[in-house]
Design an enzyme around this catalytic site. Sequence first.
Site, PDB file in Angstrom:
ATOM      1  N   PRO A 223       0.844  -1.039  -0.129  1.00 54.43           N
ATOM      2  CA  PRO A 223      -0.089   0.005   0.002  1.00 54.43           C
ATOM      3  C   PRO A 223       0.758   1.301  -0.024  1.00 54.43           C
ATOM      4  CG  PRO A 223       0.060  -1.038   2.133  1.00 54.43           C
ATOM      5  CD  PRO A 223       0.760  -1.843   1.393  1.00 54.43           C
ATOM      6  N   ASP A 399       5.769   2.271   2.125  1.00 53.67           N
ATOM      7  CA  ASP A 399       4.844   1.288   2.360  1.00 53.67           C
ATOM      8  C   ASP A 399       4.174   1.416   3.698  1.00 53.67           C
ATOM      9  OD1 ASP A 399       3.788  -1.284   3.115  1.00 53.67           O
ATOM     10  OD2 ASP A 399       5.102  -2.252   1.871  1.00 53.67           O
ATOM     11  N   HIS A 400       2.957   1.714   3.595  1.00 55.66           N
ATOM     12  CA  HIS A 400       2.021   2.052   4.639  1.00 55.66           C
ATOM     13  C   HIS A 400       1.685   0.819   5.714  1.00 55.66           C
ATOM     14  CE1 HIS A 400      -0.295   4.660   6.916  1.00 55.66           C
ATOM     15  NE2 HIS A 400      -1.068   5.337   5.994  1.00 55.66           N
ATOM     16  N   ARG A 401       2.141  -0.401   5.416  1.00 50.12           N
ATOM     17  CA  ARG A 401       2.130  -1.564   6.355  1.00 50.12           C
ATOM     18  C   ARG A 401       3.283  -1.263   7.372  1.00 50.12           C
ATOM     19  NH1 ARG A 401       3.191  -6.510   2.446  1.00 50.12           N
ATOM     20  NH2 ARG A 401       4.627  -4.933   1.722  1.00 50.12           N
TER      21      ARG A 401
END
Length: 429
Positions: A223, A399-401
Amino acid sequence: MNQRFALPDVGEGLTEAEIVSWKVKPGDTVAVNDVLVEIETAKSLVELPSPWAGTVAELLVAEGDTVEVGADIVVVSDGSPAQPATAEPTAPEPAEPPADSGSGATLVGYGTKDSAPRRRRGAAPAPATAPAPVAATTPAEVHVLAKPPVRKLARDLGVDLTAATPTGPGGTVSRADVLALVPAPPAEPERRFVDHERERHVPIRGVRKATAAAMVESAFSAPHVTVFTTVDATRTMKLVQRLKTDPEYAGVRVSPLLLVAKALIVACKRNPDINATWDEANQVIVVKNYVNLGIAVATPRGLLVPNVKDADDLTLKDLAVQLGELTATAREGKAKPRDLAEGTITITNVGTFGIDTGTPILNPGEAAILAVGKISQRPWVHKGKIKPRYLAQLSLSFDHRMLDGESGSRALADIAAVLEDPARALTWS
Protein backbone atom coordinates in the site's frame (compact mmCIF):
# COMPACT_ATOMS: atom_id res chain seq x y z
CA MET A 1 34.36 -34.93 -29.86
CA ASN A 2 31.75 -32.18 -29.78
CA GLN A 3 30.76 -30.37 -26.59
CA ARG A 4 27.29 -28.80 -26.48
CA PHE A 5 27.21 -25.64 -24.39
CA ALA A 6 23.89 -24.94 -22.65
CA LEU A 7 22.67 -21.52 -21.54
CA PRO A 8 23.54 -21.33 -17.81
CA ASP A 9 21.87 -19.58 -14.91
CA VAL A 10 24.28 -16.70 -14.35
CA GLY A 11 23.45 -16.43 -10.67
CA GLU A 12 20.26 -14.37 -10.56
CA GLY A 13 17.52 -17.02 -10.80
CA LEU A 14 17.55 -16.78 -14.58
CA THR A 15 14.89 -18.68 -16.53
CA GLU A 16 15.57 -17.29 -20.00
CA ALA A 17 17.77 -14.79 -21.83
CA GLU A 18 18.03 -13.13 -25.22
CA ILE A 19 20.99 -13.76 -27.48
CA VAL A 20 22.28 -10.23 -28.14
CA SER A 21 25.42 -10.89 -30.18
CA TRP A 22 27.69 -13.79 -31.00
CA LYS A 23 31.40 -13.11 -30.50
CA VAL A 24 32.40 -16.18 -32.52
CA LYS A 25 31.37 -17.90 -35.74
CA PRO A 26 31.65 -21.50 -36.97
CA GLY A 27 35.28 -22.35 -37.63
CA ASP A 28 36.72 -19.96 -35.03
CA THR A 29 39.27 -21.35 -32.60
CA VAL A 30 38.56 -20.56 -28.94
CA ALA A 31 40.48 -20.98 -25.69
CA VAL A 32 39.07 -21.52 -22.22
CA ASN A 33 37.40 -18.29 -21.00
CA ASP A 34 37.23 -16.73 -24.47
CA VAL A 35 33.89 -14.92 -24.74
CA LEU A 36 31.42 -16.86 -26.88
CA VAL A 37 28.28 -14.76 -26.70
CA GLU A 38 26.69 -11.72 -25.08
CA ILE A 39 23.23 -12.29 -23.60
CA GLU A 40 20.66 -9.95 -22.11
CA THR A 41 19.03 -11.19 -18.93
CA ALA A 42 16.16 -9.58 -17.09
CA LYS A 43 18.67 -7.22 -15.50
CA SER A 44 21.79 -6.69 -17.53
CA LEU A 45 24.11 -7.72 -20.35
CA VAL A 46 26.35 -10.69 -19.56
CA GLU A 47 29.25 -12.15 -21.54
CA LEU A 48 29.51 -15.94 -21.41
CA PRO A 49 33.02 -17.44 -21.64
CA SER A 50 33.84 -20.83 -23.11
CA PRO A 51 34.52 -23.64 -20.62
CA TRP A 52 36.45 -25.53 -23.33
CA ALA A 53 39.22 -24.98 -25.83
CA GLY A 54 38.53 -26.05 -29.39
CA THR A 55 36.80 -25.01 -32.59
CA VAL A 56 33.32 -23.56 -32.86
CA ALA A 57 31.39 -26.19 -34.79
CA GLU A 58 27.88 -24.73 -34.85
CA LEU A 59 25.77 -21.87 -33.48
CA LEU A 60 22.41 -23.36 -32.49
CA VAL A 61 20.49 -20.13 -31.92
CA ALA A 62 20.37 -16.83 -33.76
CA GLU A 63 20.91 -13.31 -32.47
CA GLY A 64 17.63 -11.95 -31.17
CA ASP A 65 16.33 -15.37 -30.08
CA THR A 66 15.06 -15.79 -26.52
CA VAL A 67 16.39 -19.04 -25.06
CA GLU A 68 15.47 -20.96 -21.92
CA VAL A 69 18.12 -21.86 -19.35
CA GLY A 70 19.43 -25.33 -20.08
CA ALA A 71 18.91 -25.13 -23.85
CA ASP A 72 22.00 -25.80 -25.99
CA ILE A 73 23.23 -22.70 -27.81
CA VAL A 74 26.60 -23.60 -29.35
CA VAL A 75 28.69 -26.67 -30.22
CA VAL A 76 32.45 -26.61 -29.63
CA SER A 77 34.69 -29.31 -31.07
CA ASP A 78 37.82 -30.14 -29.08
CA GLY A 79 39.61 -31.50 -32.13
CA SER A 80 39.38 -35.20 -31.31
CA PRO A 81 38.67 -37.49 -34.28
CA ALA A 82 35.07 -37.91 -35.27
CA GLN A 83 33.37 -41.30 -35.00
CA PRO A 84 33.61 -43.37 -38.21
CA ALA A 85 30.50 -43.50 -40.34
CA THR A 86 28.55 -46.74 -40.36
CA ALA A 87 27.45 -48.55 -43.49
CA GLU A 88 23.89 -48.98 -42.27
CA PRO A 89 21.62 -45.95 -41.81
CA THR A 90 21.01 -45.15 -38.17
CA ALA A 91 18.69 -42.86 -36.31
CA PRO A 92 20.15 -39.41 -35.58
CA GLU A 93 21.84 -38.83 -32.25
CA PRO A 94 19.72 -37.21 -29.53
CA ALA A 95 19.79 -33.41 -29.61
CA GLU A 96 21.14 -33.06 -26.08
CA PRO A 97 24.15 -34.50 -24.27
CA PRO A 98 23.79 -37.16 -21.59
CA ALA A 99 22.37 -35.92 -18.29
CA ASP A 100 25.72 -36.26 -16.52
CA SER A 101 27.68 -34.31 -19.15
CA GLY A 102 27.38 -31.13 -17.12
CA SER A 103 26.97 -28.92 -20.19
CA GLY A 104 27.28 -25.40 -18.85
CA ALA A 105 28.14 -26.50 -15.32
CA THR A 106 31.86 -26.05 -15.94
CA LEU A 107 31.44 -22.45 -17.09
CA VAL A 108 33.85 -20.34 -15.08
CA GLY A 109 31.93 -18.28 -12.52
CA TYR A 110 28.51 -19.54 -13.60
CA GLY A 111 26.65 -22.80 -14.12
CA THR A 112 23.24 -24.29 -13.78
CA LYS A 113 22.22 -25.56 -10.38
CA ASP A 114 23.09 -29.20 -9.81
CA SER A 115 19.61 -29.91 -8.51
CA ALA A 116 17.83 -28.34 -11.46
CA PRO A 117 16.68 -30.77 -14.15
CA ARG A 118 17.92 -30.03 -17.65
CA ARG A 119 15.38 -28.98 -20.24
CA ARG A 120 15.44 -31.24 -23.26
CA ARG A 121 15.76 -29.85 -26.76
CA GLY A 122 13.93 -32.83 -28.26
CA ALA A 123 12.03 -35.93 -27.33
CA ALA A 124 13.64 -39.08 -25.91
CA PRO A 125 16.07 -40.94 -28.21
CA ALA A 126 14.98 -44.09 -30.03
CA PRO A 127 15.64 -47.41 -28.23
CA ALA A 128 18.99 -49.06 -28.93
CA THR A 129 17.36 -52.26 -30.23
CA ALA A 130 14.74 -51.56 -32.84
CA PRO A 131 11.55 -53.68 -32.79
CA ALA A 132 9.87 -54.94 -35.93
CA PRO A 133 10.18 -52.64 -38.94
CA VAL A 134 8.14 -49.49 -38.58
CA ALA A 135 7.20 -46.60 -40.81
CA ALA A 136 10.14 -44.55 -41.99
CA THR A 137 8.75 -41.43 -40.40
CA THR A 138 9.09 -42.65 -36.81
CA PRO A 139 12.75 -41.66 -36.24
CA ALA A 140 12.07 -38.22 -37.71
CA GLU A 141 9.16 -37.76 -35.35
CA VAL A 142 11.36 -38.62 -32.41
CA HIS A 143 14.43 -36.65 -33.48
CA VAL A 144 13.16 -33.47 -35.10
CA LEU A 145 15.84 -30.85 -34.44
CA ALA A 146 14.45 -27.47 -33.44
CA LYS A 147 15.31 -24.73 -30.95
CA PRO A 148 13.04 -24.33 -27.88
CA PRO A 149 11.50 -21.05 -29.14
CA VAL A 150 10.72 -22.73 -32.48
CA ARG A 151 9.10 -25.69 -30.70
CA LYS A 152 6.96 -23.30 -28.66
CA LEU A 153 5.95 -21.43 -31.80
CA ALA A 154 4.93 -24.72 -33.44
CA ARG A 155 2.85 -25.68 -30.37
CA ASP A 156 1.17 -22.26 -30.28
CA LEU A 157 0.32 -22.43 -33.99
CA GLY A 158 -0.67 -26.11 -33.97
CA VAL A 159 2.03 -27.02 -36.48
CA ASP A 160 3.38 -30.59 -36.73
CA LEU A 161 7.18 -30.26 -36.69
CA THR A 162 7.62 -33.55 -38.56
CA ALA A 163 5.91 -31.98 -41.56
CA ALA A 164 8.44 -29.15 -41.75
CA THR A 165 11.33 -29.11 -44.21
CA PRO A 166 14.42 -28.18 -42.16
CA THR A 167 16.42 -25.28 -43.62
CA GLY A 168 18.23 -24.14 -40.47
CA PRO A 169 21.86 -24.80 -39.48
CA GLY A 170 22.65 -28.50 -39.04
CA GLY A 171 19.28 -29.58 -40.35
CA THR A 172 17.28 -27.78 -37.67
CA VAL A 173 13.73 -26.56 -38.19
CA SER A 174 13.66 -22.76 -38.23
CA ARG A 175 10.89 -20.27 -37.47
CA ALA A 176 10.47 -19.72 -41.20
CA ASP A 177 10.00 -23.47 -41.71
CA VAL A 178 7.20 -23.50 -39.12
CA LEU A 179 5.52 -20.37 -40.47
CA ALA A 180 5.61 -21.85 -43.98
CA LEU A 181 3.17 -24.53 -42.78
CA VAL A 182 0.65 -22.03 -41.41
CA PRO A 183 -2.29 -21.58 -43.81
CA ALA A 184 -2.50 -18.07 -45.23
CA PRO A 185 -5.34 -16.02 -43.72
CA PRO A 186 -8.21 -15.04 -45.99
CA ALA A 187 -7.57 -11.86 -47.91
CA GLU A 188 -8.82 -8.75 -46.16
CA PRO A 189 -11.28 -6.66 -48.14
CA GLU A 190 -9.40 -3.47 -47.40
CA ARG A 191 -6.56 -2.21 -45.20
CA ARG A 192 -6.54 1.31 -43.90
CA PHE A 193 -2.78 1.36 -43.48
CA VAL A 194 0.30 -0.76 -44.10
CA ASP A 195 1.72 -2.79 -41.17
CA HIS A 196 4.05 -0.69 -39.00
CA GLU A 197 3.32 2.48 -40.98
CA ARG A 198 1.33 3.96 -38.10
CA GLU A 199 2.33 1.54 -35.34
CA ARG A 200 5.57 0.26 -33.90
CA HIS A 201 5.55 -3.11 -32.15
CA VAL A 202 8.19 -3.42 -29.43
CA PRO A 203 8.81 -6.93 -27.99
CA ILE A 204 8.38 -7.08 -24.22
CA ARG A 205 11.56 -8.73 -23.01
CA GLY A 206 14.78 -8.24 -21.09
CA VAL A 207 14.92 -5.31 -18.68
CA ARG A 208 11.52 -3.96 -19.75
CA LYS A 209 9.83 -7.31 -19.05
CA ALA A 210 11.46 -7.59 -15.62
CA THR A 211 10.64 -3.97 -14.74
CA ALA A 212 7.00 -4.41 -15.70
CA ALA A 213 6.63 -7.52 -13.55
CA ALA A 214 8.37 -5.88 -10.58
CA MET A 215 6.30 -2.69 -10.75
CA VAL A 216 3.00 -4.57 -11.01
CA GLU A 217 4.00 -6.71 -8.05
CA SER A 218 4.99 -3.67 -6.01
CA ALA A 219 1.96 -1.54 -6.91
CA PHE A 220 -0.54 -4.26 -6.01
CA SER A 221 1.18 -5.84 -3.01
CA ALA A 222 2.40 -2.80 -1.04
CA PRO A 223 0.00 0.00 0.00
CA HIS A 224 1.74 3.14 -1.28
CA VAL A 225 1.58 6.54 0.41
CA THR A 226 3.45 9.59 -0.90
CA VAL A 227 4.31 12.80 0.99
CA PHE A 228 5.78 15.96 -0.54
CA THR A 229 7.82 18.98 0.52
CA THR A 230 9.66 21.90 -1.08
CA VAL A 231 13.20 22.49 0.13
CA ASP A 232 15.50 25.51 -0.08
CA ALA A 233 18.66 23.82 -1.37
CA THR A 234 20.72 26.99 -1.80
CA ARG A 235 23.35 25.94 0.76
CA THR A 236 23.55 22.51 -0.84
CA MET A 237 24.24 24.06 -4.25
CA LYS A 238 26.95 26.27 -2.75
CA LEU A 239 28.58 23.24 -1.15
CA VAL A 240 28.48 21.37 -4.48
CA GLN A 241 30.35 24.26 -6.11
CA ARG A 242 32.98 24.29 -3.34
CA LEU A 243 33.55 20.54 -3.61
CA LYS A 244 34.01 20.81 -7.38
CA THR A 245 36.99 23.12 -6.80
CA ASP A 246 38.40 21.16 -3.84
CA PRO A 247 41.72 19.49 -4.86
CA GLU A 248 40.73 16.40 -2.84
CA TYR A 249 37.78 15.87 -5.20
CA ALA A 250 39.80 16.32 -8.39
CA GLY A 251 38.60 13.82 -10.99
CA VAL A 252 35.52 12.93 -8.92
CA ARG A 253 32.08 13.78 -10.26
CA VAL A 254 30.25 15.93 -7.71
CA SER A 255 26.56 16.71 -8.23
CA PRO A 256 23.57 17.61 -6.05
CA LEU A 257 22.61 13.92 -6.13
CA LEU A 258 25.65 13.18 -3.96
CA LEU A 259 24.34 15.38 -1.16
CA VAL A 260 20.80 14.06 -1.63
CA ALA A 261 22.22 10.57 -1.15
CA LYS A 262 24.03 11.68 2.01
CA ALA A 263 20.83 13.29 3.32
CA LEU A 264 18.88 10.08 2.76
CA ILE A 265 21.57 8.03 4.54
CA VAL A 266 21.37 10.38 7.53
CA ALA A 267 17.56 10.09 7.52
CA CYS A 268 17.82 6.28 7.52
CA LYS A 269 19.91 6.44 10.71
CA ARG A 270 17.37 8.72 12.39
CA ASN A 271 14.32 6.91 10.98
CA PRO A 272 15.34 3.24 10.59
CA ASP A 273 11.83 2.12 9.64
CA ILE A 274 12.26 3.59 6.14
CA ASN A 275 15.16 1.18 5.59
CA ALA A 276 13.28 -2.07 6.10
CA THR A 277 11.60 -5.05 4.44
CA TRP A 278 8.22 -6.69 5.02
CA ASP A 279 8.68 -10.44 5.54
CA GLU A 280 5.25 -11.92 4.86
CA ALA A 281 6.33 -15.55 5.34
CA ASN A 282 7.69 -15.00 8.86
CA GLN A 283 5.36 -12.12 9.73
CA VAL A 284 8.17 -9.78 10.77
CA ILE A 285 9.49 -6.41 9.64
CA VAL A 286 13.23 -6.70 8.97
CA VAL A 287 14.88 -3.36 9.83
CA LYS A 288 18.30 -3.04 8.18
CA ASN A 289 21.20 -1.60 10.18
CA TYR A 290 23.05 -0.91 6.94
CA VAL A 291 22.14 1.10 3.83
CA ASN A 292 22.51 -0.42 0.37
CA LEU A 293 21.59 2.75 -1.48
CA GLY A 294 19.87 2.21 -4.84
CA ILE A 295 19.97 4.81 -7.64
CA ALA A 296 17.40 4.48 -10.42
CA VAL A 297 19.25 4.77 -13.74
CA ALA A 298 17.63 5.23 -17.15
CA THR A 299 19.46 3.10 -19.73
CA PRO A 300 18.85 2.32 -23.40
CA ARG A 301 17.47 -1.07 -22.28
CA GLY A 302 15.18 0.30 -19.58
CA LEU A 303 15.29 1.22 -15.90
CA LEU A 304 17.98 -0.33 -13.71
CA VAL A 305 18.52 0.21 -9.99
CA PRO A 306 22.11 -0.59 -9.01
CA ASN A 307 22.96 0.01 -5.37
CA VAL A 308 25.99 1.12 -3.39
CA LYS A 309 26.66 -1.52 -0.76
CA ASP A 310 27.08 -0.25 2.83
CA ALA A 311 26.79 3.36 1.68
CA ASP A 312 26.45 4.47 5.29
CA ASP A 313 30.06 3.41 5.98
CA LEU A 314 31.55 5.51 3.15
CA THR A 315 33.12 8.94 3.29
CA LEU A 316 31.50 11.59 1.13
CA LYS A 317 34.30 11.29 -1.43
CA ASP A 318 34.09 7.48 -1.57
CA LEU A 319 30.32 7.73 -1.92
CA ALA A 320 30.79 10.10 -4.88
CA VAL A 321 33.25 7.71 -6.54
CA GLN A 322 31.00 4.68 -6.15
CA LEU A 323 27.89 6.52 -7.32
CA GLY A 324 29.72 7.64 -10.45
CA GLU A 325 31.14 4.22 -11.25
CA LEU A 326 27.90 2.36 -10.58
CA THR A 327 25.67 4.62 -12.67
CA ALA A 328 28.16 4.67 -15.55
CA THR A 329 28.39 0.88 -15.54
CA ALA A 330 24.60 0.55 -15.49
CA ARG A 331 24.16 2.92 -18.45
CA GLU A 332 26.64 0.83 -20.42
CA GLY A 333 24.57 -2.27 -19.66
CA LYS A 334 27.48 -3.86 -17.80
CA ALA A 335 26.04 -3.89 -14.27
CA LYS A 336 26.72 -7.20 -12.51
CA PRO A 337 23.83 -9.13 -10.94
CA ARG A 338 25.26 -8.36 -7.49
CA ASP A 339 25.16 -4.61 -8.24
CA LEU A 340 21.41 -4.88 -8.80
CA ALA A 341 20.57 -7.11 -5.83
CA GLU A 342 20.08 -6.55 -2.10
CA GLY A 343 19.15 -2.85 -2.24
CA THR A 344 17.46 -1.45 0.88
CA ILE A 345 16.21 2.01 -0.22
CA THR A 346 16.19 3.92 -3.51
CA ILE A 347 16.54 7.43 -4.97
CA THR A 348 15.02 8.36 -8.32
CA ASN A 349 16.25 11.67 -9.72
CA VAL A 350 13.40 12.86 -11.95
CA GLY A 351 14.89 16.36 -11.87
CA THR A 352 17.45 15.32 -14.44
CA PHE A 353 14.57 15.30 -16.97
CA GLY A 354 13.38 18.76 -15.91
CA ILE A 355 10.51 17.34 -13.82
CA ASP A 356 9.47 18.98 -10.55
CA THR A 357 8.18 15.94 -8.70
CA GLY A 358 6.43 12.58 -8.98
CA THR A 359 4.91 9.67 -7.06
CA PRO A 360 7.48 6.87 -7.46
CA ILE A 361 6.58 3.19 -7.10
CA LEU A 362 8.56 1.27 -4.50
CA ASN A 363 11.37 -0.97 -5.59
CA PRO A 364 9.99 -4.42 -4.61
CA GLY A 365 11.01 -5.44 -1.10
CA GLU A 366 11.88 -1.91 0.05
CA ALA A 367 9.98 0.31 2.46
CA ALA A 368 10.59 3.70 0.82
CA ILE A 369 11.78 5.50 -2.32
CA LEU A 370 12.77 9.17 -2.60
CA ALA A 371 12.07 11.23 -5.74
CA VAL A 372 14.09 14.42 -6.29
CA GLY A 373 12.79 17.10 -8.65
CA LYS A 374 14.79 19.65 -10.60
CA ILE A 375 16.75 22.22 -8.59
CA SER A 376 16.29 25.72 -10.00
CA GLN A 377 16.21 29.32 -8.86
CA ARG A 378 12.76 30.60 -7.93
CA PRO A 379 11.32 33.34 -5.70
CA TRP A 380 11.32 32.33 -2.04
CA VAL A 381 10.77 34.09 1.26
CA HIS A 382 14.16 34.07 3.00
CA LYS A 383 14.68 35.97 6.26
CA GLY A 384 11.49 37.92 5.69
CA LYS A 385 12.33 38.97 2.12
CA ILE A 386 11.53 37.54 -1.29
CA LYS A 387 14.80 36.40 -2.84
CA PRO A 388 15.88 34.06 -5.64
CA ARG A 389 16.77 30.73 -4.02
CA TYR A 390 17.59 27.25 -5.31
CA LEU A 391 14.45 25.22 -4.65
CA ALA A 392 13.61 21.57 -5.17
CA GLN A 393 10.59 19.42 -4.54
CA LEU A 394 11.01 16.10 -2.78
CA SER A 395 8.54 13.24 -2.57
CA LEU A 396 8.82 10.12 -0.46
CA SER A 397 6.69 7.09 -1.27
CA PHE A 398 6.54 4.47 1.47
CA ASP A 399 4.87 1.19 2.37
CA HIS A 400 2.02 1.98 4.76
CA ARG A 401 2.34 -1.46 6.33
CA MET A 402 5.71 -0.46 7.78
CA LEU A 403 5.37 3.31 8.17
CA ASP A 404 2.47 5.55 9.03
CA GLY A 405 2.01 9.17 8.02
CA GLU A 406 3.96 10.50 10.98
CA SER A 407 7.08 8.36 10.54
CA GLY A 408 7.14 8.86 6.77
CA SER A 409 6.72 12.63 7.13
CA ARG A 410 9.45 12.86 9.79
CA ALA A 411 11.86 11.02 7.51
CA LEU A 412 11.16 13.37 4.60
CA ALA A 413 11.49 16.40 6.89
CA ASP A 414 14.94 15.16 7.98
CA ILE A 415 16.07 14.79 4.36
CA ALA A 416 14.88 18.33 3.62
CA ALA A 417 16.62 19.69 6.74
CA VAL A 418 20.00 18.26 5.68
CA LEU A 419 19.64 19.72 2.18
CA GLU A 420 18.73 23.12 3.66
CA ASP A 421 21.77 22.98 5.96
CA PRO A 422 24.33 20.28 4.99
CA ALA A 423 26.19 20.82 8.28
CA ARG A 424 23.40 18.83 9.95
CA ALA A 425 24.85 15.73 8.30
CA LEU A 426 27.83 16.07 10.65
CA THR A 427 25.87 16.65 13.83
CA TRP A 428 23.20 14.01 13.11
CA SER A 429 25.44 11.21 11.83
